[in-house]
Structures are given as structure tokens and as C-alpha cells.
Scaffold this active site. Structure first.
Site, short mmCIF file in Angstrom:
data_model
loop_
_atom_site.label_atom_id
_atom_site.label_comp_id
_atom_site.label_asym_id
_atom_site.label_seq_id
_atom_site.Cartn_x
_atom_site.Cartn_y
_atom_site.Cartn_z
N LYS A 54 19.74 58.80 -34.50
CA LYS A 54 18.48 59.43 -34.09
C LYS A 54 18.55 59.83 -32.62
CE LYS A 54 15.79 57.03 -37.57
NZ LYS A 54 15.07 55.83 -37.98
N GLN A 98 11.92 50.94 -35.47
CA GLN A 98 12.86 50.90 -36.59
C GLN A 98 12.54 49.70 -37.50
OE1 GLN A 98 15.38 53.24 -37.18
NE2 GLN A 98 15.59 52.16 -39.13
N ASP A 121 6.69 58.55 -37.50
CA ASP A 121 7.08 58.08 -38.84
C ASP A 121 5.94 58.30 -39.84
OD1 ASP A 121 9.64 57.23 -39.36
OD2 ASP A 121 9.33 55.18 -38.63
#
Ligand code: NAP
Length: 300
Positions: A54, A98, A121
Site C-alpha cells: 500500500k 490494517q 476502508d
């Protein structure tokens, strides 16, 4: 006749190009560089790989990447303090924590502490509610990538029968909402669904997000249907040598490709789209934060 392959790797490259072009315009016209902060707690090897990837792709499209690596025993209050700091940092447009988090940390609490406008997200309860009510939101990356590929392949999805196998909060449920938003008739199947093969056989669009290697065989697929395989499963591959493994999806590709009209491979289908959509969400969040027009085609 074998199905058309939907090439997620190539599609993801076009998404990244669009993001990079928009980032360049934000810099030249407004002096703004979008920033994405990724928070990793602990040393889960798979998570470390994702976070590295990422960060690398964020920099490649011209955005700023901020990585925060915390010890596995970080306290909830320290993690919440970091999120608060990132929420208040104008250089940060997107925040991603994460998952999974170590067991002592409450994932819902942590995710819901992120400013919804920076929740790239799309897991914050506000974004879930906005998506569910058809309002502008941050859309979870994996289902957004699936939707982009479906729209690209079909144009309009209106009136199509879609079956989503899996009802997780990160894939199945938001995928179903997005398909409903595009006027599909949507069925969500799960482990208690009766006669799953018959349910799947009705579908013009099948999205498999189960986490069971090659569970959906070709004879469950309606001829000509479009199959989006979200699954990422590692299985033994003795044909490659002793102890070797390979990645497969939730769909039995070899039989499904003979029946479907179009299908995403694993690897090279949905997977590469997920990070591309994370970058897309970050640039979208940056435009919204600055009251600027959003780039076309980078969100739902
Ligand atoms: P998850 O949270 O484990 O959810 C799996 C879903 O599948 C559950 O709703 C479960 O039903 C359902 N299920 C399990 N066994 C079933 C069966 N025999 N028949 C029908 N439904 C069944 O998984 P997830 O996070 O959504 O991920 C699904 C897959 O996608 C995994 O392989 C994951 O690695 C992959 N994934 C890929 C990406 C990507 O970037 N490509 C991103 C995220 C996830 P119940 O709710 O009834 O238990």
C-alpha cells in the site's frame, strides 16, 4: 466457449493512472498533495506485506504515505490517541488501520474512532449507514473494485439477477448494497443458505466471497453469467514441487471458465483492484475535504 477473462491487473493499472493524473492536477492547480496514513499494529507477516505494498503504490501515484508501525502490545488508548492525531492532521486525507488487530484491541471501537471522512476502508458505521441508504460515502475497497469491473464489462447492471455468496461486513454486505444501488435484484447467500447451487444458477452475476478454495463449480454457473471471484486461498501444489503452494479463488476456475460469459482469475482479478481502490478513495476523500470536484469514475 471459454469465458472472457476480466483482467483485474490491467484494470487496476488504469485506475492508478487516473488517480495519478488527478493527484498531479491537485498539486499543480491547488498545491495539494493527498496523504494516506496506514497504521499497523503488531507483526502479522501477511499484514506487513499488504502495508508495504500500500505504501509503495501510494508513493507511485504521487501521494504522501505515512506508515505508523506499533508494537503488538500497544494499548487501546495509545492507538486511539494516534487515530485522534491523524484525524486532526490536515496533511492526512485517508486513514487505514490494517486488520486484523491483536486480540486485546476492540476493532469496532478503533474503526469507529476514525473520522468518517478519512475512513478510506469504508468500515466506519457512518459510512456503512450512508452506503445502505444510498448516500455519498466512502465505499469499501474490495467491493468497489468488483463494481468497477462489472460496470466496465456490462455498462448498466440494471435489472440483472446478482447472487453474492458471503455476508461479511467487509465484502459480502457492501457488495450487495452496491449491486442494489445499481438496480440489480440481489440475493445474499451464506453458510445457512438452502440449495446454494440452485440459488447460484439463477444469477446473471455471481460474486463469491467465501474463503473456501474452489467451492463454486462450473455446473452451479448459469451459462453466460459473469463471475467475480473475491476469494484468495492458498492450497498445496505438489505439481510445482514438494511443499509448494498456489493461490486459488472460491470458484473452481477450470470448470467455471467453460460456462461463464466472463470471469475474474485468481490471482490477477479482484486482488489488484483492492489497493487501486484504496488510492482512489484517498484522492476522493482529499477532493471532498478541500471542497473540490471529485474525479469521475473513481467511486460508486
Ligand atoms: P469471512 O468474513 O470469513 O466471510 C465468509 C462468508 O462466507 C460468511 O458470510 C460465511 O457465511 C460464508 N460461507 C462460509 N462457508 C460457506 C458455505 N459453505 N456456503 C456459503 N457461504 C459460506 O470472509 P471475507 O472477509 O468476506 O473474505 C472472503 C474471501 O475473500 C476470503 O477468501 C478472503 O481472503 C477474500 N478477500 C479477498 C480480498 C481481495 O482483495 N481480493 C479482500 C477481502 C477478502 P456465515 O456468515 O453464515 O458464516
Amino acid at each position: 466457449m471459454a469465458a472472457i477473462l476480466i483482467d483485474g491487473k490491467a484494470f487496476a493499472a488504469t485506475v492508478r493512472e487516473k488517480v495519478a493524473a488527478h493527484v498531479a492536477r491537485l498539486k499543480s492547480d491547488h498545491g495539494i498533495t493527498p496523504g494516506l496514513a496506514v497504521v499497523l499494529v503488531g507483526e502479522d507477516p501477511a499484514s506487513q506485506v499488504y502495508v508495504r505494498s500500500k505504501g509503495k503504490q501510494t508513493v507511485e501515484v504521487g501521494m504522501n504515505s505515512y506508515e505508523h508501525k506499533l508494537e503488538a502490545d500497544t494499548s487501546e488508548s495509545d492507538l486511539l490517541a494516534l487515530i485522534d492525531q491523524l484525524n486532526n492532521d490536515p496533511a492526512v486525507n485517508g486513514i487505514l488501520v490494517q486488520l486484523p488487530l491483536p486480540g486485546h484491541l476492540n476493532e469496532d471501537l478503533v474503526i469507529n474512532a476514525i473520522d468518517p471522512a478519512k475512513d478510506v476502508d469504508g468500515f466506519h458505521i457512518s459510512n456503512v449507514g450512508l452506503l445502505g441508504t444510498g448516500q455519498k460515502s466512502m465505499v469499501p475497497c474490495t467491493p468497489l473494485g468488483c463494481l468497477m469491473m462489472l460496470r466496465d464489462h456490462h455498462g448498466s447492471l440494471s435489472g440483472m439477477d446478482a447472487v453474492v455468496i458471503g455476508r461479511s461486513n467487509i465484502v459480502g454486505k457492501p457488495m450487495a448494497q452496491l449491486l442494489l444501488g445499481d438496480s440489480c435484484t440481489v440475493t445474499i447467500a451464506h453458510s445457512r443458505t438452502k440449495d446454494l447451487p440452485d440459488v447460484v444458477r439463477r444469477a446473471d452475476i455471481v460474486v463469491a466471497a467465501v474463503g473456501r478454495p474452489q467451492m463454486v463449480p462450473g455446473d452451479w454457473i448459469k451459462p453466460g453469467a459473469t463471475v467475480i471471484d473475491v476469494g484468495i486461498n492458498r492450497i498445496d501444489a505438489p505439481e510445482k514441487g514438494e511443499g509448494k503452494t498456489r493461490l486459488v479463488g472460491d470458484v473452481d476456475f477450470d470448470s467455471a471458465v467453460q460456462v461463464a460469459g466472463a470471469i475474474t482469475p485468481v490471482p490477477g482479478g479482484v486482488g489488484p483492484m483492492t489497493i487501486a481502490c484504496l488510492l482512489a478513495n484517498t484522492v476522493t476523500a482529499c477532493c471532498r475535504a478541500n471542497g473540490l470536484e471529485e474525479p469521475e469514475g473513481l467511486t460508486a
